[in-house]
Each structure stands twice: as structure tokens, then as C-alpha cells.
Design a protein around this motif. Structure first.
Motif, mmCIF file in Angstrom:
data_model
loop_
_atom_site.group_PDB
_atom_site.id
_atom_site.type_symbol
_atom_site.label_atom_id
_atom_site.label_comp_id
_atom_site.label_asym_id
_atom_site.label_seq_id
_atom_site.Cartn_x
_atom_site.Cartn_y
_atom_site.Cartn_z
ATOM 1 N N TYR A 1 -23.227 -47.041 7.788
ATOM 2 C CA TYR A 1 -23.924 -48.265 8.162
ATOM 3 C C TYR A 1 -22.954 -49.428 8.106
ATOM 4 N N LEU B 1 -32.260 -42.633 1.281
ATOM 5 C CA LEU B 1 -30.817 -42.617 1.458
ATOM 6 C C LEU B 1 -30.161 -43.108 0.171
ATOM 7 N N LYS C 1 -27.429 -59.794 5.996
ATOM 8 C CA LYS C 1 -28.222 -59.033 6.964
ATOM 9 C C LYS C 1 -28.521 -57.643 6.444
ATOM 10 N N SER C 2 -29.439 -56.969 7.115
ATOM 11 C CA SER C 2 -29.820 -55.626 6.770
ATOM 12 C C SER C 2 -28.789 -54.642 7.323
ATOM 13 N N PRO C 3 -28.659 -53.445 6.757
ATOM 14 C CA PRO C 3 -27.701 -52.465 7.282
ATOM 15 C C PRO C 3 -28.075 -51.998 8.688
ATOM 16 N N GLN D 1 -34.283 -43.151 8.773
ATOM 17 C CA GLN D 1 -35.049 -44.289 8.286
ATOM 18 C C GLN D 1 -34.712 -45.536 9.097
ATOM 19 N N PHE E 1 -34.738 -49.722 8.981
ATOM 20 C CA PHE E 1 -34.718 -50.803 8.000
ATOM 21 C C PHE E 1 -35.345 -52.080 8.532
ATOM 22 N N GLY E 2 -36.004 -52.787 7.611
ATOM 23 C CA GLY E 2 -36.441 -54.134 7.906
ATOM 24 C C GLY E 2 -35.255 -55.081 7.805
ATOM 25 N N ASP E 3 -35.487 -56.334 8.155
ATOM 26 C CA ASP E 3 -34.400 -57.310 8.144
ATOM 27 C C ASP E 3 -34.095 -57.871 6.767
#
Lengths: 111, 120
Positions: free
Chosen positions: A36, A99, A42-44, B109, B111-113
Motif C-alpha cells: 500500500y 490485514l 490520507k488512507s492507504p 478489503q 478502506f475509508g478515507d
């Protein structure tokens, strides 16, 4: 021993070079492996997935898996400044489970 | 496809208040949702696994009475941080598993932000 280990870096490479990111995992039952990319705040974002020993290529990215050595790597060819981010290695032991992430390696690509 | 919406994206509140974070799967049913927490310069640490209609499973060291998780439907899970304190300030991220991908899914999966929580 942590389940997923990565060098935290920072790893600095010039623009156009190859960046090599490494990851080791401790649980031999791990079956699926992911890389990732995460920008600050920020999100991965998923870059690559790999399940079988050997190499898997997708554009400028190549993931490598060696289950005997419990080792996963990510190569980024022709590195760009926009590749500067933290790269997280993650493993999945069983379907439907969470994960497990490494600490991440910070990559800095200079122009 | 496979979009996960997390709300709010950013919240600042006073110490002692409770904060609710929502995680919604917009175009698929999520049999399992996961809540992670990430402190600065650290990795994502799993807090709990949430299955629709059953109690969440918390990781060791995570206080279940402080971090209340509800997964009342196949598209919504909520995390409530009760009596929040400055040490709870962190980046909270949810992810959702549709249960259809299996072990060899290219993306098991979604992911959300994330939610940036700051407790003053």
C-alpha cells in the motif's frame, strides 16, 4: 518479533532511479501479500498484491515474493517525485481476517 | 465500485466528550469491518474486528468499554470513542470486507478515507 517488519527509512532516491522496498514477515501461514502507498494524512491506497513465489509486474511496479525466506519486496522503476510517500507492506493470513501492516518505509524521490 | 465512506473526516472536541465515527460500504455488503488506529509516524494498528449482528472482537490492549463498536447492518459500522482524552487523538481508519474475494482477492478489503480525531 513483529509480524511484519520494514525498514522505516527514509529511503532517498533521485528521480528516474529504481527504488527498492523490503519487507519480512514472521508467520509462515501467511498466504497473501500487499503493498500500500500512504500519503501524509490520507488512507492507504493499494498498489500491488502477490500470492505466488516470484515476480509480479504492473507498470512501473514489481512485487517479489519468496515464501521460503518469508520476504516480500517492491521495486519502483523510473521513480517520480509523486512516488514520495510511505509504503506499507501488509499480509493476510486468512480470508475474512484483518490485514497486518508493517510500520512502513518512507520514500523520498528528489527531482 | 467497492466504495467505503467514513464520516466525519476531521473532528476536534473537548476532553471528556464522546465522538462517533461512521463507516459505510456504499455499493456492497460488508460482512466484516475492521477498525484501525494510526499514530503519527506509526503503522496502522488493528483495534477491533466487527461482524454484522455480533459483538466486536477487540485486540489486546484496546479497551472495549472506551471504544464502542456497533455493526448493526451489512453496510454500517460505527466506532464511538467515549470520554475521549488527548491521548486518544489519532487517525482512525475503517476497512470493509465483502466476504466474496477470498484469500486470493486482489483487494480483500476496502478502506475509508479515515477520521482525524483531535482531543483538546
Amino acid at each position: 518479533q513483529k509480524e511484519v517488519e520494514q525498514n522505516s527509512g527514509p529511503l532517498s532516491v533521485p528521480e528516474g532511479a529504481i527504488a527498492s522496498l523490503n519487507c519480512t514477515y514472521s508467520d509462515r501461514v501467511s498466504q497473501s501479500f500487499f503493498w500500500y502507498r500512504q500519503y501524509s494524512g490520507k488512507s492507504p491506497e493499494l498498489i500491488m498484491s502477490i500470492y505466488s513465489n516470484g515476480d509480479k509486474e504492473d507498470g512501473r511496479f514489481t512485487a517479489q515474493l519468496n515464501k521460503a525466506s518469508q520476504y516480500v519486496s517492491l521495486l519502483i522503476r523510473d521513480s517520480q517525485p509523486s512516488d514520495s510517500a510511505t509504503y506499507l507492506c501488509a499480509v493476510l493470513r486468512q480470508a475474512g481476517t484483518a490485514l497486518i501492516f508493517g510500520k512502513g518505509t518512507t520514500l523520498s524521490v528528489s527531482s | 465500485g467497492a466504495v467505503v465512506s467514513q464520516h466525519p473526516s476531521w473532528v476536534i472536541c473537548k476532553s471528556g466528550t464522546s465522538v462517533k465515527i461512521e463507516c459505510r460500504s456504499l455499493d456492497f455488503q460488508a460482512t466484516t469491518m475492521f477498525w484501525y488506529r494510526q499514530f503519527p509516524k506509526q503503522s496502522l494498528m488493528l483495534m477491533a474486528t466487527s461482524n454484522e449482528g455480533s459483538k466486536a472482537t477487540y485486540e489486546q490492549g484496546v479497551e472495549k468499554d472506551k471504544f464502542l463498536i456497533n455493526h448493526a447492518s451489512l453496510t454500517l459500522s460505527t466506532l464511538t470513542v467515549t470520554s475521549a482524552h488527548p491521548e486518544d487523538s489519532s487517525f482512525y481508519i475503517c476497512s470493509a470486507d465483502s466476504g466474496t474475494g477470498g484469500l486470493w482477492s486482489n483487494q480483500p478489503q476496502h478502506f475509508g478515507d479515515g477520521t482525524r480525531l483531535s482531543i483538546l
